[in-house]
Design a protein around this motif. Structure first.
Motif, PDB file in Angstrom:
ATOM      1  N   LEU A  35     -52.860 -20.183 -10.727  1.00  0.00           N
ATOM      2  CA  LEU A  35     -52.392 -19.647  -9.451  1.00  0.00           C
ATOM      3  C   LEU A  35     -50.929 -19.232  -9.521  1.00  0.00           C
ATOM      4  O   LEU A  35     -50.160 -19.779 -10.320  1.00  0.00           O
ATOM      5  CB  LEU A  35     -52.518 -20.712  -8.347  1.00  0.00           C
ATOM      6  CG  LEU A  35     -53.885 -21.316  -8.082  1.00  0.00           C
ATOM      7  CD1 LEU A  35     -53.766 -22.422  -7.030  1.00  0.00           C
ATOM      8  CD2 LEU A  35     -54.867 -20.257  -7.627  1.00  0.00           C
ATOM      9  N   ALA A  40     -50.815 -20.950  -4.555  1.00  0.00           N
ATOM     10  CA  ALA A  40     -50.840 -22.416  -4.539  1.00  0.00           C
ATOM     11  C   ALA A  40     -50.425 -22.965  -3.174  1.00  0.00           C
ATOM     12  O   ALA A  40     -50.883 -24.041  -2.768  1.00  0.00           O
ATOM     13  CB  ALA A  40     -49.924 -22.973  -5.627  1.00  0.00           C
ATOM     14  N   ALA A  43     -53.669 -23.372  -1.273  1.00  0.00           N
ATOM     15  CA  ALA A  43     -54.879 -23.761  -2.004  1.00  0.00           C
ATOM     16  C   ALA A  43     -55.458 -25.096  -1.557  1.00  0.00           C
ATOM     17  O   ALA A  43     -56.640 -25.355  -1.745  1.00  0.00           O
ATOM     18  CB  ALA A  43     -54.591 -23.797  -3.503  1.00  0.00           C
ATOM     19  N   LEU A  65     -55.327 -24.727 -10.338  1.00  0.00           N
ATOM     20  CA  LEU A  65     -56.153 -25.326  -9.296  1.00  0.00           C
ATOM     21  C   LEU A  65     -57.271 -26.064 -10.010  1.00  0.00           C
ATOM     22  O   LEU A  65     -57.970 -25.482 -10.852  1.00  0.00           O
ATOM     23  CB  LEU A  65     -56.722 -24.260  -8.363  1.00  0.00           C
ATOM     24  CG  LEU A  65     -57.647 -24.758  -7.260  1.00  0.00           C
ATOM     25  CD1 LEU A  65     -56.893 -25.672  -6.298  1.00  0.00           C
ATOM     26  CD2 LEU A  65     -58.262 -23.585  -6.506  1.00  0.00           C
ATOM     27  N   ARG A  81     -60.117 -30.927  -4.469  1.00  0.00           N
ATOM     28  CA  ARG A  81     -59.260 -30.045  -5.252  1.00  0.00           C
ATOM     29  C   ARG A  81     -57.871 -30.651  -5.375  1.00  0.00           C
ATOM     30  O   ARG A  81     -57.431 -31.409  -4.520  1.00  0.00           O
ATOM     31  CB  ARG A  81     -59.170 -28.685  -4.593  1.00  0.00           C
ATOM     32  CG  ARG A  81     -60.489 -27.934  -4.680  1.00  0.00           C
ATOM     33  CD  ARG A  81     -60.303 -26.459  -4.520  1.00  0.00           C
ATOM     34  NE  ARG A  81     -61.398 -25.644  -5.001  1.00  0.00           N
ATOM     35  CZ  ARG A  81     -62.686 -25.818  -4.793  1.00  0.00           C
ATOM     36  NH1 ARG A  81     -63.097 -26.852  -4.110  1.00  0.00           N
ATOM     37  NH2 ARG A  81     -63.593 -25.005  -5.255  1.00  0.00           N
ATOM     38  N   LEU A  83     -53.764 -29.576  -7.186  1.00  0.00           N
ATOM     39  CA  LEU A  83     -52.904 -28.628  -7.895  1.00  0.00           C
ATOM     40  C   LEU A  83     -52.232 -29.356  -9.041  1.00  0.00           C
ATOM     41  O   LEU A  83     -51.812 -30.509  -8.884  1.00  0.00           O
ATOM     42  CB  LEU A  83     -51.828 -28.073  -6.962  1.00  0.00           C
ATOM     43  CG  LEU A  83     -52.294 -27.196  -5.816  1.00  0.00           C
ATOM     44  CD1 LEU A  83     -51.124 -26.866  -4.899  1.00  0.00           C
ATOM     45  CD2 LEU A  83     -52.930 -25.915  -6.346  1.00  0.00           C
TER      46      LEU A  83
END
Length: 177
Positions: A35, A40, A43, A65, A81, A83
């Motif tokens: 990303l 981001a 996200a 991600l 999810r 980062l």
């Protein structure tokens, strides 16, 4: 044997333990895609945080991600999810070549953010950093540092062989954007 004896059975001696809260049993992460900082920023379920493009002279290499699958002790499986921000060298180059490296991982749940709160302990107030290190095999010198902090509903973990990089990153955390 000095003495051996038998006692009558009492059902109170054999009470099963109370059921414990479900705990994380296994977690796997798969990189979904790379990303940009702008991507981001949105996200996760809430705005992400980062320390900027450079931390203490070490440049951002990439933002990934990750799709996480978490298995719990009660049999549940959850998906989420996170980062992952890579500053400087990757783990392998950092270890083999001694290059600076910082990995920052963040998510929206303490339980599901990889390596969050590695050392445990009571919850810290938002914005406060918990930092600890692991030593080499001889136990003489710390060769890997881990940190955790929570701010604005984002759970952040830090990993680096350089304690100062984690401290600089934690001080510099601002909203992505």
């Amino acid at each position: 044997v000095v003495e051996s004896a038998a006692v009558p059975r009492d059902s109170r001696d054999f009470v099963p333990p109370e059921r414990a809260e479900p705990r994380l049993a296994q977690q796997t992460g798969v990189d979904e895609r790379t990303l940009t900082p702008a991507e981001a920023a949105t996200a996760l379920e809430r705005p992400g945080l980062w320390p900027g493009r450079v931390v203490d002279g070490v440049e951002l290499a990439q933002i990934e991600l990750m799709r996480l699958t978490t298995r719990w002790t009660d049999g549940r499986v959850t998906e989420g999810r996170a980062l992952a921000f890579q500053y400087g060298a990757d783990r392998r180059a950092a270890h083999l070549e001694g290059k600076p490296s910082l990995i920052i991982t963040e998510g929206t749940s303490a339980e599901e953010t990889p390596r969050f709160d590695t050392f445990g302990g009571p919850p810290l107030p938002p914005g406060k950093l918990r930092l600890g290190g692991f030593g080499d095999e001889g136990g003489n010198e710390t060769d890997m540092w881990f940190g955790s902090m929570q701010r604005d509903g984002v759970y952040i973990s830090f990993e680096s062989s350089q304690r100062e990089l984690i401290l600089a990153a934690a001080r510099a955390m601002v909203p992505l954007g």
